[in-house]
Write an enzyme that holds these catalytic residues in place. Sequence first.
Site, PDB file in Angstrom:
ATOM      1  N   GLU A   1      43.488  53.150  36.807  1.00  0.00           N
ATOM      2  CA  GLU A   1      42.306  54.032  36.745  1.00  0.00           C
ATOM      3  C   GLU A   1      42.703  55.505  36.685  1.00  0.00           C
ATOM      4  OE1 GLU A   1      39.286  53.254  39.682  1.00  0.00           O
ATOM      5  OE2 GLU A   1      38.089  55.000  39.057  1.00  0.00           O
TER       6      GLU A   1
ATOM      7  N   LYS B   1      40.910  42.042  44.545  1.00  0.00           N
ATOM      8  CA  LYS B   1      41.571  43.245  44.018  1.00  0.00           C
ATOM      9  C   LYS B   1      41.899  44.175  45.183  1.00  0.00           C
ATOM     10  CE  LYS B   1      39.348  46.473  41.412  1.00  0.00           C
ATOM     11  NZ  LYS B   1      39.439  47.691  42.250  1.00  0.00           N
TER      12      LYS B   1
ATOM     13  N   ASP C   1      33.823  47.495  44.745  1.00  0.00           N
ATOM     14  CA  ASP C   1      33.209  48.161  45.902  1.00  0.00           C
ATOM     15  C   ASP C   1      32.451  49.419  45.463  1.00  0.00           C
ATOM     16  OD1 ASP C   1      35.453  49.671  45.364  1.00  0.00           O
ATOM     17  OD2 ASP C   1      36.281  49.588  47.393  1.00  0.00           O
ATOM     18  N   SER C   2      32.467  49.703  44.139  1.00  0.00           N
ATOM     19  CA  SER C   2      31.601  50.749  43.591  1.00  0.00           C
ATOM     20  C   SER C   2      30.136  50.411  43.858  1.00  0.00           C
ATOM     21  CB  SER C   2      31.836  50.905  42.087  1.00  0.00           C
ATOM     22  OG  SER C   2      31.712  49.659  41.432  1.00  0.00           O
TER      23      SER C   2
ATOM     24  N   GLU D   1      43.711  48.051  46.155  1.00  0.00           N
ATOM     25  CA  GLU D   1      44.154  49.359  45.664  1.00  0.00           C
ATOM     26  C   GLU D   1      45.516  49.723  46.249  1.00  0.00           C
ATOM     27  OE1 GLU D   1      41.247  52.484  46.153  1.00  0.00           O
ATOM     28  OE2 GLU D   1      39.676  51.294  45.177  1.00  0.00           O
TER      29      GLU D   1
HETATM   30  O1  KIV Z   1      34.871  49.280  42.390  1.00  0.00           O
HETATM   31  C1  KIV Z   1      34.967  49.237  41.154  1.00  0.00           C
HETATM   32  O2  KIV Z   1      33.979  49.087  40.425  1.00  0.00           O
HETATM   33  C2  KIV Z   1      36.298  49.367  40.577  1.00  0.00           C
HETATM   34  C3  KIV Z   1      36.383  49.725  39.136  1.00  0.00           C
HETATM   35  C4  KIV Z   1      36.157  51.171  38.998  1.00  0.00           C
HETATM   36  C5  KIV Z   1      37.660  49.294  38.527  1.00  0.00           C
HETATM   37  O3  KIV Z   1      37.263  49.261  41.260  1.00  0.00           O
END
Ligand code: KIV
Length: 263
Positions: free
Chosen positions: A181, A112, A44-45, A114
């Site tokens: 992270e 994924k 989500d980056s 968090e």
């Molecule tokens: O959103 C992302 O790119 C991530 C990475 C920083 C692991 O979660």
Amino acid sequence: MAKKMSITSIMKAKGARALVMITAYDALFAKLIETSADMILVGDSLNMSFAGREDTLSATLDQMIYHTNAVCNGAKESFVITDMPFGTYINKDEALKNAIRVFRETNSSAVKIEGGMDKADIVKYLTSNGIAVCGHIGLLPQSVRSEGGYKVKGRNDHEALQLIEDARAIEDAGAFCIVIEGVKAHVACEVAKSVKVPVIGIGSGASVDGQVLVFSDMLGLFEEFTPKFVKKYLDGANLVKEALACYASEVKCGAFPSEEHVY
Ligand code: KIV
């Protein structure tokens, strides 16, 4: 990479070789990344480096599904993981409903999530319903507003123990790997030793089971800021700007198009 990784081969890599994870948001880069990465993360980056927003919190599930499809189209032989965006896994039922959408509407291999112990019941619910889950502990970008910034974790014994408990809880809940992270390197090392699943680090030192970087950071394309843990393998932004400036000046002086580019 010769062959698409499976959950089993990813888990077996622990202790045998370091795993390589790189983010991608589109088909073009996914295809370039595919040969070097064991796993591609549609992080989500993308809300920051692709959509230009300040943090990841406004990313939507529709957005993640759109980009996951683009990545899967470009990297057909890759194990692709999709980030569940902020607010899409607030309880077990919401999490399952939204993860099922990801699996139905894309070819993603896993999602994924968090969180540590606090998310273990959700991870368990997903994995017991056929959704492969990668955990994400330590510095959690989706908590940036509630924590008032991006804070390194594992700075004292209490945080170190909490991280080990988080990793164990996520592993027990059925996650096949865990991203860690922004954690002090010696603590991340202990976390990796305390679970059987691979622990993939970002800003967490070398003594883990693999590394993940955001492609636009490592290729030097994202200029807003560069975290200490990012190594730039290419001066991407400047190379692109030089090429664009060259094109602009050739258009202006009439050097482009020349005979060879004309029908
Ligand atoms: O959103 C992302 O790119 C991530 C990475 C920083 C692991 O979660």
